[in-house]
Design an enzyme around this catalytic site. Structure first.
Site, mmCIF file in Angstrom:
data_model
loop_
_atom_site.group_PDB
_atom_site.id
_atom_site.type_symbol
_atom_site.label_atom_id
_atom_site.label_comp_id
_atom_site.label_asym_id
_atom_site.label_seq_id
_atom_site.Cartn_x
_atom_site.Cartn_y
_atom_site.Cartn_z
ATOM 1 N N ASN A 10 -85.414 17.645 11.663
ATOM 2 C CA ASN A 10 -84.233 17.897 12.485
ATOM 3 C C ASN A 10 -83.362 18.902 11.728
ATOM 4 O O ASN A 10 -82.698 18.541 10.763
ATOM 5 C CB ASN A 10 -83.481 16.577 12.708
ATOM 6 C CG ASN A 10 -82.153 16.787 13.414
ATOM 7 O OD1 ASN A 10 -81.896 17.861 13.964
ATOM 8 N ND2 ASN A 10 -81.313 15.761 13.413
ATOM 9 N N LYS A 12 -80.764 20.314 12.675
ATOM 10 C CA LYS A 12 -79.347 20.182 13.058
ATOM 11 C C LYS A 12 -78.752 21.568 13.365
ATOM 12 O O LYS A 12 -79.432 22.405 13.937
ATOM 13 C CB LYS A 12 -78.554 19.467 11.961
ATOM 14 C CG LYS A 12 -79.201 18.161 11.527
ATOM 15 C CD LYS A 12 -78.245 17.281 10.783
ATOM 16 C CE LYS A 12 -78.979 16.124 10.162
ATOM 17 N NZ LYS A 12 -78.133 15.015 9.812
ATOM 18 N N HIS A 96 -79.273 10.873 18.953
ATOM 19 C CA HIS A 96 -79.011 10.967 17.507
ATOM 20 C C HIS A 96 -77.603 10.440 17.217
ATOM 21 O O HIS A 96 -76.684 10.631 18.018
ATOM 22 C CB HIS A 96 -79.143 12.425 17.054
ATOM 23 C CG HIS A 96 -79.155 12.567 15.567
ATOM 24 N ND1 HIS A 96 -78.010 12.524 14.817
ATOM 25 C CD2 HIS A 96 -80.175 12.709 14.688
ATOM 26 C CE1 HIS A 96 -78.325 12.643 13.535
ATOM 27 N NE2 HIS A 96 -79.631 12.760 13.425
ATOM 28 N N GLU A 98 -75.312 11.453 15.399
ATOM 29 C CA GLU A 98 -74.243 12.464 15.414
ATOM 30 C C GLU A 98 -73.787 12.729 16.844
ATOM 31 O O GLU A 98 -72.617 13.032 17.094
ATOM 32 C CB GLU A 98 -74.727 13.742 14.703
ATOM 33 C CG GLU A 98 -74.768 13.525 13.190
ATOM 34 C CD GLU A 98 -75.806 14.335 12.447
ATOM 35 O OE1 GLU A 98 -76.370 15.281 13.003
ATOM 36 O OE2 GLU A 98 -76.055 13.982 11.266
ATOM 37 N N GLU A 168 -82.578 5.065 12.482
ATOM 38 C CA GLU A 168 -81.750 5.875 11.602
ATOM 39 C C GLU A 168 -80.431 5.150 11.329
ATOM 40 O O GLU A 168 -79.462 5.311 12.090
ATOM 41 C CB GLU A 168 -81.460 7.227 12.255
ATOM 42 C CG GLU A 168 -82.697 8.056 12.515
ATOM 43 C CD GLU A 168 -82.400 9.542 12.394
ATOM 44 O OE1 GLU A 168 -83.090 10.209 11.621
ATOM 45 O OE2 GLU A 168 -81.464 10.025 13.049
ATOM 46 N N GLY A 174 -77.615 11.768 5.939
ATOM 47 C CA GLY A 174 -76.898 12.830 5.238
ATOM 48 C C GLY A 174 -76.057 12.330 4.077
ATOM 49 O O GLY A 174 -75.233 13.070 3.536
ATOM 50 N N SER A 214 -81.724 10.172 4.850
ATOM 51 C CA SER A 214 -81.878 10.607 3.457
ATOM 52 C C SER A 214 -83.310 10.454 2.951
ATOM 53 O O SER A 214 -83.531 10.053 1.799
ATOM 54 C CB SER A 214 -80.882 9.871 2.551
ATOM 55 O OG SER A 214 -79.550 10.179 2.935
HETATM 56 C C1 PEP Z 1 -81.219 13.148 10.653
HETATM 57 O O1 PEP Z 1 -80.487 14.089 10.883
HETATM 58 O O2 PEP Z 1 -81.848 12.631 11.587
HETATM 59 C C2 PEP Z 1 -81.345 12.681 9.275
HETATM 60 C C3 PEP Z 1 -82.064 11.616 9.060
HETATM 61 O O3 PEP Z 1 -80.684 13.389 8.324
HETATM 62 P P1 PEP Z 1 -80.868 13.257 6.724
HETATM 63 O O4 PEP Z 1 -82.355 13.249 6.448
HETATM 64 O O5 PEP Z 1 -80.197 14.467 6.164
HETATM 65 O O6 PEP Z 1 -80.229 11.991 6.300
#
Ligand code: PEP
Length: 253
Positions: A10, A12, A96, A98, A168, A174, A214
């Site tokens: 992803n 983003k 997601h 976000e 997630e 992040g 992460s």
């Molecule tokens: C994501 O954006 O779905 C995600 C898991 O981000 P990160 O790996 O940076 O935590």
């Protein structure tokens, strides 16, 4: 039959046309000859075409990060499933955190996106996950239950074959703090059991459930070694070909 691991990047709201092209080319090069893992990259909307051209005809698939639940119409600034298909997308990420927490997306909106995307022939990656407050107050399973029940409302058995769930935890996205392998397994098992109730036991047994939050080359193998973890949705570490490819390699172990 063991489930095939699925790693999706992803991107983003990162990359440019040029850096996206280079990143996609490096991912394609690094994945050459690997067939045991499904791999997708999800660039921002403006670069779907650019990246799509680089990965066309390769095993690396194209995904989008969002979709609007209508075929076409007066929806300024939105993008339809047909448009995503038209530029070569196989996948779309829906729900997601976000988008839930920054853009205010609700389960009813997410469920309409899931249904319209699946009906249009896109494969959906539906994200679910709890905040740190919800985890600390013992609400993790209730939150996952609400998001799964809400997000999967109306999904039919035959469509569910094109569904992936991404667990997630919001506190891990992040932040550099990943769920431990045990925490991931516990939530993934809960999700699989809940999906058995909602979609049927056979669909649930074959369902791909990614972990996201992460994921890095250093933690990918131990998380993906868990029996109900079928891959990863990778944010930050997908922006560098080396780290993304190391995670793909870990999925083959
Ligand atoms: C994501 O954006 O779905 C995600 C898991 O981000 P990160 O790996 O940076 O935590």
């Amino acid at each position: 039959m063991p489930r095939t691991k699925f790693i999706a990047g992803n991107w983003k709201m990162f990359t440019t046309a040029q850096s996206g092209r280079e990143l996609a080319a490096a991912v394609v090069k690094g994945c050459a000859g690997w067939s045991r893992v499904r791999v997708a990259v999800c660039p921002p909307f403006p670069y779907l075409n650019v990246v799509g051209e680089v990965i066309r005809g390769t095993p690396v698939a194209l995904g989008a990060q969002n979709v609007y639940p209508a075929d076409e119409g007066a929806f300024t600034g939105e993008v339809s499933p047909a448009m995503l298909k038209d530029v070569g997308c196989r996948y779309v990420i829906v729900g997601h955190s976000e988008r839930r927490h920054i853009l205010g997306e609700t389960d009813p909106l997410i469920s309409s996106k899931v249904q319209v995307a699946l009906t249009s022939g896109l494969d959906v990656i539906l994200c679910v996950g709890e905040t740190i407050f919800q985890r600390k107050s013992g609400q993790t399973e209730a939150v996952l239950d609400t998001q799964l029940t809400g997000g999967l409302r109306g999904v039919k058995g035959d469509q569910a074959e094109r569904l992936t769930i991404a667990y997630e935890p919001v506190w891990a996205i992040g932040t550099g703090v990943n769920a431990t392998p045990d925490q991931a397994q516990e939530s993934h098992l809960f999700i699989r059991r809940r999906c058995a109730d909602l979609l049927g036991p056979e669909i649930a047994a074959n369902l791909t459930i990614q972990y996201g939050g992460s994921v890095k080359p250093e933690n990918a193998a131990s998380i993906m070694a868990q029996p109900d973890v079928d891959g990863a949705l990778v944010g930050g570490a997908s922006l560098k070909a080396d780290s993304f490819l190391a995670i793909v390699r870990a999925a083959m172990a």
